[in-house]
Structure formats: C-alpha cells, structure tokens
Design an enzyme around this catalytic site. Sequence first.
Site, mmCIF file in Angstrom:
data_model
loop_
_atom_site.group_PDB
_atom_site.id
_atom_site.type_symbol
_atom_site.label_atom_id
_atom_site.label_comp_id
_atom_site.label_asym_id
_atom_site.label_seq_id
_atom_site.Cartn_x
_atom_site.Cartn_y
_atom_site.Cartn_z
ATOM 1 N N ARG A 140 0.819 -1.211 0.000
ATOM 2 C CA ARG A 140 0.000 0.000 0.000
ATOM 3 C C ARG A 140 0.857 1.267 0.000
ATOM 4 O O ARG A 140 0.662 2.162 -0.818
ATOM 5 C CB ARG A 140 -0.922 0.018 1.237
ATOM 6 C CG ARG A 140 -1.909 -1.130 1.326
ATOM 7 C CD ARG A 140 -2.894 -1.144 0.180
ATOM 8 N NE ARG A 140 -3.731 0.051 0.132
ATOM 9 C CZ ARG A 140 -4.262 0.535 -0.985
ATOM 10 N NH1 ARG A 140 -4.010 -0.040 -2.144
ATOM 11 N NH2 ARG A 140 -5.034 1.603 -0.950
ATOM 12 N N SER A 291 5.205 6.183 12.434
ATOM 13 C CA SER A 291 3.959 5.567 11.963
ATOM 14 C C SER A 291 3.003 6.628 11.457
ATOM 15 O O SER A 291 3.190 7.824 11.682
ATOM 16 C CB SER A 291 3.289 4.797 13.109
ATOM 17 O OG SER A 291 2.750 5.706 14.065
ATOM 18 N N CYS A 292 1.946 6.183 10.788
ATOM 19 C CA CYS A 292 0.948 7.127 10.276
ATOM 20 C C CYS A 292 0.283 7.899 11.408
ATOM 21 O O CYS A 292 0.065 9.108 11.313
ATOM 22 C CB CYS A 292 -0.095 6.397 9.434
ATOM 23 S SG CYS A 292 -0.966 5.065 10.292
ATOM 24 N N THR A 293 -0.031 7.207 12.506
ATOM 25 C CA THR A 293 -0.698 7.865 13.623
ATOM 26 C C THR A 293 0.232 8.840 14.323
ATOM 27 O O THR A 293 -0.167 9.954 14.687
ATOM 28 C CB THR A 293 -1.220 6.824 14.624
ATOM 29 O OG1 THR A 293 -2.118 5.922 13.963
ATOM 30 C CG2 THR A 293 -1.964 7.484 15.771
ATOM 31 N N HIS A 319 -9.068 3.621 13.832
ATOM 32 C CA HIS A 319 -8.178 3.358 12.708
ATOM 33 C C HIS A 319 -8.818 2.385 11.713
ATOM 34 O O HIS A 319 -9.368 1.357 12.104
ATOM 35 C CB HIS A 319 -6.853 2.781 13.222
ATOM 36 C CG HIS A 319 -5.716 2.892 12.259
ATOM 37 N ND1 HIS A 319 -5.668 2.202 11.074
ATOM 38 C CD2 HIS A 319 -4.580 3.622 12.316
ATOM 39 C CE1 HIS A 319 -4.557 2.493 10.447
ATOM 40 N NE2 HIS A 319 -3.871 3.365 11.171
ATOM 41 N N ARG A 337 -7.208 -9.523 16.858
ATOM 42 C CA ARG A 337 -6.986 -9.210 15.442
ATOM 43 C C ARG A 337 -7.318 -10.380 14.520
ATOM 44 O O ARG A 337 -7.332 -10.223 13.303
ATOM 45 C CB ARG A 337 -5.548 -8.755 15.206
ATOM 46 C CG ARG A 337 -5.245 -7.397 15.791
ATOM 47 C CD ARG A 337 -4.027 -6.786 15.149
ATOM 48 N NE ARG A 337 -3.599 -5.580 15.856
ATOM 49 C CZ ARG A 337 -2.641 -4.772 15.424
ATOM 50 N NH1 ARG A 337 -1.999 -5.052 14.297
ATOM 51 N NH2 ARG A 337 -2.297 -3.700 16.110
ATOM 52 N N GLY A 351 1.207 2.067 19.824
ATOM 53 C CA GLY A 351 2.347 2.672 20.500
ATOM 54 C C GLY A 351 2.541 4.118 20.117
ATOM 55 O O GLY A 351 3.540 4.739 20.480
#
Length: 480
Positions: A140, A291-293, A319, A337, A351
């Site tokens: 992605r 990370s994206c976050t 998310h 998950r 995290g």
Amino acid sequence: MNQQYEQELQSSWQERQEYAERMLPIIGKLYRNHAVEILVYGRTLLNASVIDLIKAHRTVRLFEGVKLRLRESWPILEAINNMQLAPCQVDLGRLAYEFHYGKGKDETDLHAYLETELSKVNNKEDEHEPRDVVLYGFGRIGRLLARLMIERQGKANKLRLKAIVVRGGKEGDLEKRASLLRRDSVHGPFNGSITVDEERKAIKANGSFIQVIYANHPSEVDYTQYGIKNAIVVDNTGMWRDRDGLSQHLQAKGAEKVILTAPGKGDIKNIVHGVNQADIKSSDTILSAASCTTNAITPVLKALDEEYGISSGHVETVHSFTNDQNLIDNFHKAERRGRAASLNMVITETGAAQAVAKAYPKLDGKLTGNAIRVPTPNVSMAILNLHLNSDTDKECINTYLRNASLFSELQHQIDYTASTEIVSTDLVGTRAASVLDSQATIVAGNRATLYVWYDNEFGYSCQVMRVVTDMAGLSVPSIP
C-alpha cells in the site's frame, strides 16, 4: 432579472475558467523545467485541473474573508514565470492576497514587490544533485510513494525512482504489479500511462523507467548493475525495524541510505516531518519515518504544547483496518486481530502515544493511548483528550490551529476544516498529515478534546516523501 443574474454568473465562471486555462501550462512548466512548485494557501497545484485551480482560489475566502480572483493572481504568476528562480515552493495565493489586500496593497510596482518577496531564490543557481530512490516492498505505502514520485517527473526533478524490489515473482507477476499501480480501490486510477517491459523486467510510468528487481533478501541485490548508485532505499516491508536488520540494505552495492516506513526501534531516529526534521544529519544512514498515527498527532500536539502547555492526555485512535488483520475469522497471534476486519470494531493497542516522545521529547510520559480498528479501508481519526496548563476556549484553540495550518512551519502537516458535514471518505487523498475537525472541538477550562482526521495511507506517504527529500539533501525554501 433572473436571466440577467444567470448571464452574470455564467460570465464570471467563464472568466475563471479562462484564467485557469492560461495558468495551468505555466504552473506545469515552472515545475518541470525549474523545480518551482506553485501552491495556493499550502495546496499544491502540481498536476491540478481547471476546477482544482478555481477551488483552490475559493478556499482563500474561508481563511481571509476576502475573495481572491484568478485575474488577481494571474499577473503575479506571469511575472514569476519571467524570473530566474532556483528550486522552491511559491505560495501564489498568499503572494496575491498580500499584494492586493495585505502588506503590499499600497505597492504599485508588482515586479519590485516580487523581487523583494522572492529575493532568497531570485537569480540563484540550482545546486542540488539528483538522487536515486529504490522502493523495497511494493504494498500500500510503496505504491503510493511510487505515485508521488512519478507525478513529479520532469527534467528538473532531482528525486528519481529507479527501482522496486519485491520477492521472487511467478509468471504474470510483473503485469499484476503494474496493474496494482494502475488501479487502486481506494485512491482511484493512476493519473497517466503505465506499460510493462517484460524483456527488461520494468514498469514504464509517465516517462519513468522503473526496474523491477526480484529478491528475497537485501544481500541478493546489486543495484549498480542497473545503473543505480548512492541510492536511498525506502523499506516498506517492516520486516526489519532495528539498526542491525536495516543495515543489511547498506551491504547491497549502490545503496547509501535507508528509510523505514514504520516505527524504528533502539537508537534509530524517528522523524515526523514538521516536528524534528532538523535532527536529520548528512551522516545519517538509517532513519525511520515513524507511523501514520504518530505523524498525524505529533504536529498538532506540538503546536498545542507550545501555545498552552500539555500536562497529560489520552489518545484514542479510530483506525481503518490494515492488511495485518484477517478478512474473515482466522488464527492471529495478536489478541482480537484474528476476527474479521470487515465486520468488527476491534480494540487493539497502539504505540503512537508513547512514540510521540521520540519526535517531541517534551511530552515524554505525559500521554497514554489505545486504538479501535474499524471496518473502513482508509482514513482514520485520532481523538486527543488533553489537560492543558492554561484555560482556553473552543474559538481560541480553533483559531490558533487554523493559523498554524496556514502560516506556521507545520502548514504541510496540519490542515483544517470548518465543515459540519465532512466524513472520512471526503478526506481520501489528503496530503497533510492531519486535518483538524474544528466543529467537533470541545473545550472546558483547561480540558480540551480534539478530533483529528488523517489519511493513514496517502497523508502518511506524503510525510515519508518529505523525510526522503530531506535525507537526500533536496529541501527547498517555501515562500513567503
């Protein structure tokens, strides 16, 4: 009366279209030939359409309360086109607004105004050397990074995508890789032409020749045999996240530096562009883009901490599901998950709250965090529940962050919306790391709750590209 109104409306729209059609070739030429990127209030016009250009001008009124007309920005763009500028980003919207309505409104000589505003880059030489880039992994993030680099293709482009590395392919693999780049269920079709060169095992995209290298380990790759040298390798696999693992890339001939598109472990610098990119040194060979976050929340938290101070807080991320989860119920080593991602909200850990401190140490130990994965394919939200060091109100916080999104060093990281109707799919393709949903802000004394949207794929990829650009030594000034 109605007929007259319709005629005036049509005439006004026709004028905007005509100016936009005159402006677009110049905008394209400035970037392709001189690496001068034109923006309007932080929004790039690279590869923009006529409608994109008109809409970009309309947004100025939302921030300034004054309509900026294309006929007002046209002479400024025309004058810029006749200047000899070094590579830079020029905010046409802000220059035009200031000249007509701001500090330059009493200036009668447009050329003198622009020579003053653009003095840092006017009549300067382009001293940047091109850098080769390799994408190790083509999932992605890898494919979006490829789109971002390909859209900037041109003779003045200095960041050149030369190859992608994927695991050993079976028959038809190359065409499938190209097809995934060509069509995307979330981000839509590729803007351009893609063909496959089976003989040379390569993908051709908008004039870019991208070598496809099949390897199961960095030690199997010799980039120099493809004419690649001093390359920045962007590891999108997440297979290695510490220095020892990522150093394996540096053993490959032709590789010079490595960037990880995931949080780095140990002593690896985690860079959130806009926050701690000054920590990037020319001697760094391994970096993480976090990370994206972390990229979404750290700029907003930094801005708030600098203005109000943050004593403590909790970050809850809502998310979109990721490829790590199961499509249907099946075994997964992580708790919860294993349940079907497309059917369930799944509580899991993140995290990101702790990772903020790696980029912005002032918040070390002040934040907690958790995550809920939800059945959407892209665009996530962070809910920031904060205790500030001083009392404030909703209007003050929103105004402060709106101004930060326009005029601060965080203008490419923080975006702002005042819409009461916006939903997640409206934000697919957002280039900023985060978008403050101002109408959802809640403030009571020193307690503030902010809702921050982020395109966890495209917005994050834009942040990665900013880190790659700095690591390559290709950063350019933004004006004004």
